[in-house]
Scaffold this motif. Structure first.
Motif, PDB file in Angstrom:
ATOM      1  N   MET A  10       0.848  -1.183   0.000  1.00 39.00           N
ATOM      2  CA  MET A  10       0.000   0.000   0.000  1.00 39.00           C
ATOM      3  C   MET A  10       0.890   1.241   0.000  1.00 39.00           C
ATOM      4  O   MET A  10       1.810   1.355   0.790  1.00 39.00           O
ATOM      5  N   ALA A  11       0.598   2.157  -0.899  1.00 37.74           N
ATOM      6  CA  ALA A  11       1.352   3.410  -0.990  1.00 37.74           C
ATOM      7  C   ALA A  11       0.554   4.535  -0.342  1.00 37.74           C
ATOM      8  O   ALA A  11      -0.679   4.515  -0.361  1.00 37.74           O
ATOM      9  N   ASN A  12       1.251   5.489   0.222  1.00 39.18           N
ATOM     10  CA  ASN A  12       0.634   6.670   0.816  1.00 39.18           C
ATOM     11  C   ASN A  12       1.263   7.901   0.180  1.00 39.18           C
ATOM     12  O   ASN A  12       2.487   8.007   0.138  1.00 39.18           O
ATOM     13  N   GLU A  13       0.420   8.799  -0.310  1.00 40.06           N
ATOM     14  CA  GLU A  13       0.902  10.023  -0.940  1.00 40.06           C
ATOM     15  C   GLU A  13       0.106  11.215  -0.424  1.00 40.06           C
ATOM     16  O   GLU A  13      -1.084  11.092  -0.117  1.00 40.06           O
ATOM     17  N   THR A  14       0.767  12.363  -0.347  1.00 43.56           N
ATOM     18  CA  THR A  14       0.102  13.626  -0.056  1.00 43.56           C
ATOM     19  C   THR A  14       0.219  14.479  -1.310  1.00 43.56           C
ATOM     20  O   THR A  14       1.323  14.707  -1.799  1.00 43.56           O
ATOM     21  N   ILE A  15      -0.918  14.903  -1.831  1.00 43.23           N
ATOM     22  CA  ILE A  15      -0.971  15.652  -3.080  1.00 43.23           C
ATOM     23  C   ILE A  15      -1.383  17.086  -2.785  1.00 43.23           C
ATOM     24  O   ILE A  15      -2.384  17.318  -2.088  1.00 43.23           O
ATOM     25  N   GLN A  16      -0.631  18.045  -3.289  1.00 44.17           N
ATOM     26  CA  GLN A  16      -0.964  19.468  -3.158  1.00 44.17           C
ATOM     27  C   GLN A  16      -2.011  19.808  -4.222  1.00 44.17           C
ATOM     28  O   GLN A  16      -1.808  19.513  -5.395  1.00 44.17           O
ATOM     29  N   VAL A  17      -3.109  20.417  -3.790  1.00 44.33           N
ATOM     30  CA  VAL A  17      -4.202  20.744  -4.709  1.00 44.33           C
ATOM     31  C   VAL A  17      -4.627  22.195  -4.495  1.00 44.33           C
ATOM     32  O   VAL A  17      -4.840  22.625  -3.362  1.00 44.33           O
ATOM     33  N   GLN A  18      -4.763  22.949  -5.589  1.00 44.00           N
ATOM     34  CA  GLN A  18      -5.232  24.328  -5.518  1.00 44.00           C
ATOM     35  C   GLN A  18      -6.662  24.418  -6.028  1.00 44.00           C
ATOM     36  O   GLN A  18      -7.058  23.672  -6.921  1.00 44.00           O
ATOM     37  N   GLY A  19      -7.421  25.337  -5.442  1.00 43.01           N
ATOM     38  CA  GLY A  19      -8.768  25.610  -5.921  1.00 43.01           C
ATOM     39  C   GLY A  19      -9.876  25.049  -5.061  1.00 43.01           C
ATOM     40  O   GLY A  19     -11.048  25.295  -5.327  1.00 43.01           O
ATOM     41  N   MET A  20      -9.547  24.304  -4.011  1.00 42.54           N
ATOM     42  CA  MET A  20     -10.570  23.756  -3.118  1.00 42.54           C
ATOM     43  C   MET A  20     -10.919  24.794  -2.066  1.00 42.54           C
ATOM     44  O   MET A  20     -10.028  25.378  -1.462  1.00 42.54           O
ATOM     45  N   SER A  21     -12.237  25.010  -1.857  1.00 40.43           N
ATOM     46  CA  SER A  21     -12.607  26.061  -0.911  1.00 40.43           C
ATOM     47  C   SER A  21     -13.830  25.751  -0.046  1.00 40.43           C
ATOM     48  O   SER A  21     -14.165  26.545   0.817  1.00 40.43           O
ATOM     49  N   CYS A  22     -14.498  24.626  -0.278  1.00 35.83           N
ATOM     50  CA  CYS A  22     -15.742  24.391   0.467  1.00 35.83           C
ATOM     51  C   CYS A  22     -16.020  22.893   0.623  1.00 35.83           C
ATOM     52  O   CYS A  22     -15.283  22.051   0.125  1.00 35.83           O
ATOM     53  N   GLN A  23     -17.108  22.591   1.300  1.00 36.86           N
ATOM     54  CA  GLN A  23     -17.505  21.202   1.538  1.00 36.86           C
ATOM     55  C   GLN A  23     -17.778  20.468   0.225  1.00 36.86           C
ATOM     56  O   GLN A  23     -17.469  19.287   0.090  1.00 36.86           O
ATOM     57  N   HIS A  24     -18.327  21.165  -0.749  1.00 39.30           N
ATOM     58  CA  HIS A  24     -18.568  20.540  -2.052  1.00 39.30           C
ATOM     59  C   HIS A  24     -17.259  20.095  -2.683  1.00 39.30           C
ATOM     60  O   HIS A  24     -17.191  19.028  -3.310  1.00 39.30           O
ATOM     61  N   CYS A  25     -16.219  20.898  -2.531  1.00 36.86           N
ATOM     62  CA  CYS A  25     -14.903  20.541  -3.064  1.00 36.86           C
ATOM     63  C   CYS A  25     -14.401  19.243  -2.427  1.00 36.86           C
ATOM     64  O   CYS A  25     -13.883  18.363  -3.112  1.00 36.86           O
ATOM     65  N   ILE A  26     -14.567  19.143  -1.127  1.00 37.09           N
ATOM     66  CA  ILE A  26     -14.151  17.935  -0.406  1.00 37.09           C
ATOM     67  C   ILE A  26     -14.909  16.729  -0.940  1.00 37.09           C
ATOM     68  O   ILE A  26     -14.313  15.708  -1.280  1.00 37.09           O
ATOM     69  N   SER A  27     -16.220  16.850  -1.044  1.00 39.56           N
ATOM     70  CA  SER A  27     -17.046  15.738  -1.525  1.00 39.56           C
ATOM     71  C   SER A  27     -16.681  15.350  -2.948  1.00 39.56           C
ATOM     72  O   SER A  27     -16.625  14.164  -3.288  1.00 39.56           O
ATOM     73  N   SER A  28     -16.436  16.337  -3.774  1.00 43.21           N
ATOM     74  CA  SER A  28     -16.096  16.106  -5.173  1.00 43.21           C
ATOM     75  C   SER A  28     -14.787  15.328  -5.304  1.00 43.21           C
ATOM     76  O   SER A  28     -14.715  14.322  -6.022  1.00 43.21           O
ATOM     77  N   VAL A  29     -13.766  15.767  -4.611  1.00 46.92           N
ATOM     78  CA  VAL A  29     -12.458  15.115  -4.689  1.00 46.92           C
ATOM     79  C   VAL A  29     -12.505  13.727  -4.048  1.00 46.92           C
ATOM     80  O   VAL A  29     -12.020  12.750  -4.623  1.00 46.92           O
ATOM     81  N   GLU A  30     -13.099  13.638  -2.858  1.00 41.87           N
ATOM     82  CA  GLU A  30     -13.162  12.339  -2.188  1.00 41.87           C
ATOM     83  C   GLU A  30     -13.970  11.335  -3.000  1.00 41.87           C
ATOM     84  O   GLU A  30     -13.621  10.158  -3.067  1.00 41.87           O
ATOM     85  N   GLY A  31     -15.046  11.791  -3.639  1.00 40.58           N
ATOM     86  CA  GLY A  31     -15.864  10.905  -4.455  1.00 40.58           C
ATOM     87  C   GLY A  31     -15.136  10.422  -5.694  1.00 40.58           C
ATOM     88  O   GLY A  31     -15.170   9.238  -6.036  1.00 40.58           O
ATOM     89  N   ALA A  32     -14.456  11.341  -6.370  1.00 37.82           N
ATOM     90  CA  ALA A  32     -13.749  10.989  -7.599  1.00 37.82           C
ATOM     91  C   ALA A  32     -12.572  10.055  -7.330  1.00 37.82           C
ATOM     92  O   ALA A  32     -12.405   9.041  -8.008  1.00 37.82           O
TER      93      ALA A  32
END
Length: 68
Positions: free
Chosen positions: A1-23
């Motif tokens: 199992m690999a673990n990575e931390t990815i830097q992401v720009q443009g996230m600002s709200c709960q919808h952003c969290i749901s969108s990324v986590e869902g995808a």
């Protein structure tokens, strides 16, 4: 199992969290996804035999966010 931390720009709200986590969470081989909105980071645990980091970053970008 690999673990990575990815830097992401443009996230600002709960919808952003749901969108990324869902995808990303919907990809075969992804175990866990945790979005840290304030830090602009996404922690991902995944099976490298089933999914590649590039597939994960593509899924984030497909949601309209920029991977740094």
């Amino acid at each position: 199992m690999a673990n990575e931390t990815i830097q992401v720009q443009g996230m600002s709200c709960q919808h952003c969290i749901s969108s990324v986590e869902g995808a990303v969470g919907g990809l075969d081989g992804v175990d866990t996804v945790n979005v840290h909105l304030q830090e602009g980071k996404v922690d991902v645990s995944f099976d490298e035999g089933k999914v590649k980091l590039n597939d994960i970053t593509d899924a984030i970008e497909d949601q309209g966010y920029d991977v740094v």
